[in-house]
Design a protein around this motif. Sequence first.
Motif, PDB file in Angstrom:
ATOM      1  N   SER A   1      43.669  42.130  49.472  1.00 62.53           N
ATOM      2  CA  SER A   1      42.411  41.750  50.094  1.00 62.53           C
ATOM      3  C   SER A   1      41.907  42.838  51.033  1.00 62.53           C
ATOM      4  O   SER A   1      40.700  43.108  51.089  1.00 62.53           O
TER       5      SER A   1
ATOM      6  N   SER B   1      38.110  37.462  42.025  1.00 62.95           N
ATOM      7  CA  SER B   1      36.937  37.795  41.230  1.00 62.95           C
ATOM      8  C   SER B   1      37.331  38.056  39.781  1.00 62.95           C
ATOM      9  O   SER B   1      38.472  38.420  39.487  1.00 62.95           O
ATOM     10  N   THR B   2      36.395  37.873  38.878  1.00 67.16           N
ATOM     11  CA  THR B   2      36.623  38.196  37.467  1.00 67.16           C
ATOM     12  C   THR B   2      35.986  39.527  37.093  1.00 67.16           C
ATOM     13  O   THR B   2      36.079  39.955  35.945  1.00 67.16           O
ATOM     14  N   ARG B   3      35.348  40.159  38.069  1.00 65.76           N
ATOM     15  CA  ARG B   3      34.632  41.407  37.797  1.00 65.76           C
ATOM     16  C   ARG B   3      35.363  42.586  38.424  1.00 65.76           C
ATOM     17  O   ARG B   3      35.834  42.529  39.554  1.00 65.76           O
ATOM     18  N   SER B   4      35.464  43.690  37.663  1.00 64.17           N
ATOM     19  CA  SER B   4      36.076  44.919  38.161  1.00 64.17           C
ATOM     20  C   SER B   4      34.994  45.922  38.529  1.00 64.17           C
ATOM     21  O   SER B   4      33.882  45.898  37.985  1.00 64.17           O
ATOM     22  N   TYR B   5      35.343  46.805  39.465  1.00 62.29           N
ATOM     23  CA  TYR B   5      34.407  47.806  39.955  1.00 62.29           C
ATOM     24  C   TYR B   5      35.042  49.192  39.890  1.00 62.29           C
ATOM     25  O   TYR B   5      36.257  49.333  40.013  1.00 62.29           O
TER      26      TYR B   5
ATOM     27  N   HIS C   1      37.833  40.179  48.865  1.00 66.43           N
ATOM     28  CA  HIS C   1      38.069  38.926  48.137  1.00 66.43           C
ATOM     29  C   HIS C   1      36.782  38.106  48.101  1.00 66.43           C
ATOM     30  O   HIS C   1      35.857  38.329  48.893  1.00 66.43           O
ATOM     31  N   VAL C   2      36.745  37.174  47.172  1.00 65.04           N
ATOM     32  CA  VAL C   2      35.614  36.254  47.077  1.00 65.04           C
ATOM     33  C   VAL C   2      35.949  34.998  47.859  1.00 65.04           C
ATOM     34  O   VAL C   2      37.110  34.729  48.171  1.00 65.04           O
TER      35      VAL C   2
ATOM     36  N   ALA D   1      33.412  35.377  51.552  1.00 63.53           N
ATOM     37  CA  ALA D   1      33.742  36.635  50.877  1.00 63.53           C
ATOM     38  C   ALA D   1      33.964  37.748  51.905  1.00 63.53           C
ATOM     39  O   ALA D   1      33.373  37.740  52.985  1.00 63.53           O
TER      40      ALA D   1
ATOM     41  N   ALA E   1      39.191  32.470  47.424  1.00 60.46           N
ATOM     42  CA  ALA E   1      40.230  33.158  46.655  1.00 60.46           C
ATOM     43  C   ALA E   1      41.627  32.702  47.062  1.00 60.46           C
ATOM     44  O   ALA E   1      42.544  32.688  46.241  1.00 60.46           O
TER      45      ALA E   1
ATOM     46  N   ARG F   1      39.485  45.235  41.536  1.00 66.31           N
ATOM     47  CA  ARG F   1      38.862  43.928  41.407  1.00 66.31           C
ATOM     48  C   ARG F   1      39.148  43.124  42.658  1.00 66.31           C
ATOM     49  O   ARG F   1      40.317  42.941  43.028  1.00 66.31           O
ATOM     50  N   PRO F   2      38.128  42.648  43.365  1.00 65.78           N
ATOM     51  CA  PRO F   2      38.361  41.817  44.548  1.00 65.78           C
ATOM     52  C   PRO F   2      39.217  40.601  44.200  1.00 65.78           C
ATOM     53  O   PRO F   2      39.120  40.063  43.089  1.00 65.78           O
TER      54      PRO F   2
END
Length: 254
Positions: A76, A135-139, A81-82, A92, A85, A131-132
């Motif tokens: 985190s 979350s399901t999304r990567s950056y 994090h969202v 968030a 989480a 990825r936070p």
Amino acid sequence: MSDRGPWKFIGTDPAFLQALKRIERFAACDATVLILGETGTGKELAARTIHYHSARHDQPFIPVNCGALPDSLVESEFFGHVAGAFTDAREAKTGLIAHAKYGTLFLDELEALSPRAQGVLLRFLQDHEYRPVGSTRSYQANIRIVGSSNADLHTLVRRNLFRQDLLFRLNGLMVELPPLRTRGTDVVLLAQEFLHRLNLQKGSSPKVLTPEVLQVLQAYQWPGNVRELENTIQQAFLLTEGPTITAVSNIPCQ
């Protein structure tokens, strides 16, 4: 090296000047840099110099004390994090990596990273993707990593206290700052500079160091390096009533 911002190195010692040349050259590229040196030698100053003389100089410089990272929340802290989480994640949170977007993330005291934190950092360094938590999304992170340590990381690797693969990732470019006790007359140059700054700050009658005090300063071994010298000059300045500093009270065995 040209000045940008308040960060300025002072010294004429050959080994020190060689380190400065490395810092200048490393600032011109974008690779990961590992800065080594004893406590108080100026590792964060070197990291800031690399950042503020690089193409990222207008972007954030985010310093991180690795020893202060809570092991249970290391993902985190790095990735954010969202909301929801985990139990206490009521809202968030943006992680350190996102805060350093387009800039530099400075990881100080790398030797203090726990095994778990080392694994988390290694995974990120492999492709700069994160990825936070929750979350399901990567950056993809566009940041530069600069790390520092006052420990012998190779010895820690041999003792299974530091991951060798992580050291390989961090040690793209390396610069080692020499201890103050090996830098000869740089002690005098630095002492005079610190005193000059204090004289300017206080705006009173300027104070000077006697030749005898300068000899004492140069003979001392300075286990705390430049930081210890700066603190010593500040204390002597504040404790001296007149215009001449004739003693430095916190150096043993004068």
